[in-house]
Scaffold this active site. Structure first.
Site, PDB file in Angstrom:
ATOM      1  N   HIS A  58      -0.486   1.092  -4.281  1.00 32.04           N
ATOM      2  CA  HIS A  58      -0.298   2.190  -3.323  1.00 32.04           C
ATOM      3  C   HIS A  58       1.003   1.970  -2.524  1.00 32.04           C
ATOM      4  CE1 HIS A  58      -2.013   4.884   0.012  1.00 32.04           C
ATOM      5  NE2 HIS A  58      -1.029   4.253   0.624  1.00 32.04           N
ATOM      6  N   GLU A  59       1.190   0.740  -2.027  1.00 35.40           N
ATOM      7  CA  GLU A  59       2.389   0.441  -1.238  1.00 35.40           C
ATOM      8  C   GLU A  59       3.652   0.519  -2.103  1.00 35.40           C
ATOM      9  OE1 GLU A  59       2.751   0.152   2.007  1.00 35.40           O
ATOM     10  OE2 GLU A  59       0.607   0.561   2.149  1.00 35.40           O
ATOM     11  N   HIS A  62       4.920   4.053  -2.292  1.00 33.03           N
ATOM     12  CA  HIS A  62       5.747   4.420  -1.123  1.00 33.03           C
ATOM     13  C   HIS A  62       7.144   3.818  -1.257  1.00 33.03           C
ATOM     14  CE1 HIS A  62       2.600   6.157   1.304  1.00 33.03           C
ATOM     15  NE2 HIS A  62       1.888   5.046   1.395  1.00 33.03           N
ATOM     16  N   ASP A 161      -0.683   7.977   6.403  1.00 26.13           N
ATOM     17  CA  ASP A 161       0.305   8.696   5.591  1.00 26.13           C
ATOM     18  C   ASP A 161       0.230  10.202   5.870  1.00 26.13           C
ATOM     19  OD1 ASP A 161       1.025   6.312   4.392  1.00 26.13           O
ATOM     20  OD2 ASP A 161      -0.432   6.545   2.773  1.00 26.13           O
TER      21      ASP A 161
END
Ligand code: ZN
Length: 356
Positions: A58-59, A62, A161
């Site tokens: 997930h990170e 980004h 987010d």
């Protein structure tokens, strides 16, 4: 970050783990074992490692989108509370902010779908069971956890987010400050709702609500500061009347100056030549590791970042934040003009707030 070390590197981005993460693993292992025996303990540890792998992915989503827009990524750190991408300031163009913020939750949704289909494919006969990190089917658990991660992160409130997505969407119609204020207002309203709902039904939700409220306030203040100092040159806020020290003074002489004067950071000059800065931070750590009779020349570094009088204050501020510096020399070519520090910027911000 202190107490963290690198475990891997993907796409040139180091992944670091904070030591407290291992405490979480030990805690989960022991807790599971006490609850339902050693097998549950082991199941818990494997679950946590897999969940955090999903958090890293997930990170990464980004970070990789942010890097596409030219943002430098320092690393991704795994903490017991989740993953954090350490990067330079995010883009303030609405479209870029929306894309960077959406990349994480979208990736979590894709992961949850992958786990769901793998579960249906591998265990066609399985019946639905409760989701737990200590038992059940790992695929089904990871499906549910990734889905929750996506939904939780899409709550339209800072620092989630979703808060950034909301500001980005508002930013298409209004300026950054206005968009931030509206997004923060909506986020705080939601936080207050969650808080009261949590008080009656789930204390964790109340705690998360407090965290969201504080995050929203922090974002508002940071944006106000950024906007306020964006079209102000460094010259306006810099300290110009500073005392310089020679590289031959000793640490004990500097200590005297700090104790009896107002100045905390010193430019180091030899005649008219500027050699570097002795910041308060460098000075105190030197005092810790060297004798008081050490000369400044022996501890100073000849490499330094600087700014100029005409540079925007926000740029100097951003540079200090990303390079973890408290003070920068203001130079005109090779000539030293003054100092700009985080403290000075804070002071300027406070005073210009009073003028309004
Ligand atoms: Zn995220």
């Amino acid at each position: 970050m202190r107490w963290s070390f690198q475990i891997a590197k993907f796409f040139g981005i180091p992944i670091r783990v904070h030591i407290t993460f291992f405490l979480l693993l030990i805690f989960i292992g022991l807790y599971g074992s006490r609850l339902q025996g050693a097998r549950s303990g082991l199941f818990g540890i494997v679950s946590i490692i897999l969940i955090f792998l999903c958090v890293i992915i997930h990170e990464f989503a980004h970070s990789l989108v942010a890097r596409k827009y030219g943002v430098k990524i320092k690393d991704i750190i795994l903490l017991p509370i989740g993953g954090v991408s350490e990067m330079e300031e995010l883009p303030s163009q609405p479209k870029q902010e929306i894309n960077v913020a959406l990349a994480g939750p979208l990736t979590s949704i894709v992961l949850s779908l992958i786990f769901f289909f793998a579960y249906r494919l591998l265990f066609p006969e399985a019946k639905a069971v409760n989701i737990s990190i200590f038992q059940g089917n790992l695929f089904l658990n990871l499906f549910a956890i990734n889905l929750m991660l996506a939904i939780f992160n899409l709550i339209p409130a800072f620092p989630m987010d979703g808060g950034r997505v909301l500001r980005g969407i508002l930013g298409l119609k209004m300026d950054l400050l206005q968009a931030t204020r509206v997004a923060v207002g909506i986020g705080e309203f939601l936080a207050i709702l969650f808080f009261f709902f949590g008080l009656f039904f789930n204390p964790w939700l109340a705690l998360i609500a407090v965290f969201i409220f504080l995050g929203a306030e922090g974002e508002k203040r940071a944006t106000e500061l950024k906007v306020e100092i964006s079209d102000v040159p460094v010259r306006v806020a810099m300290l110009s009347n500073v005392e310089a020290i020679s590289p031959d003074v000793t640490l004990s002489q500097v200590l005297e100056k700090i104790c009896h004067g107002l100045q905390q950071d010193f430019p180091i000059m030899e005649g008219k030549e500027f050699l570097g800065i002795l910041s308060r931070g460098t000075f105190f750590s030197a005092l810790h590791n060297h004798s008081k009779e050490t000369k400044v020349r022996e501890i100073m570094s000849r490499e330094f970042t600087s700014t100029s009088e005409d540079a925007p204050l926000s740029e100097a501020f951003q540079r200090m934040n990303s390079e973890k510096l408290s003070v920068l020399p203001v130079m005109q070519g090779k000539i030293f003009k003054g100092l700009i520090s985080l403290e000075q910027i804070g002071k300027y911000h406070m005073l210009c707030g009073l003028r309004k």
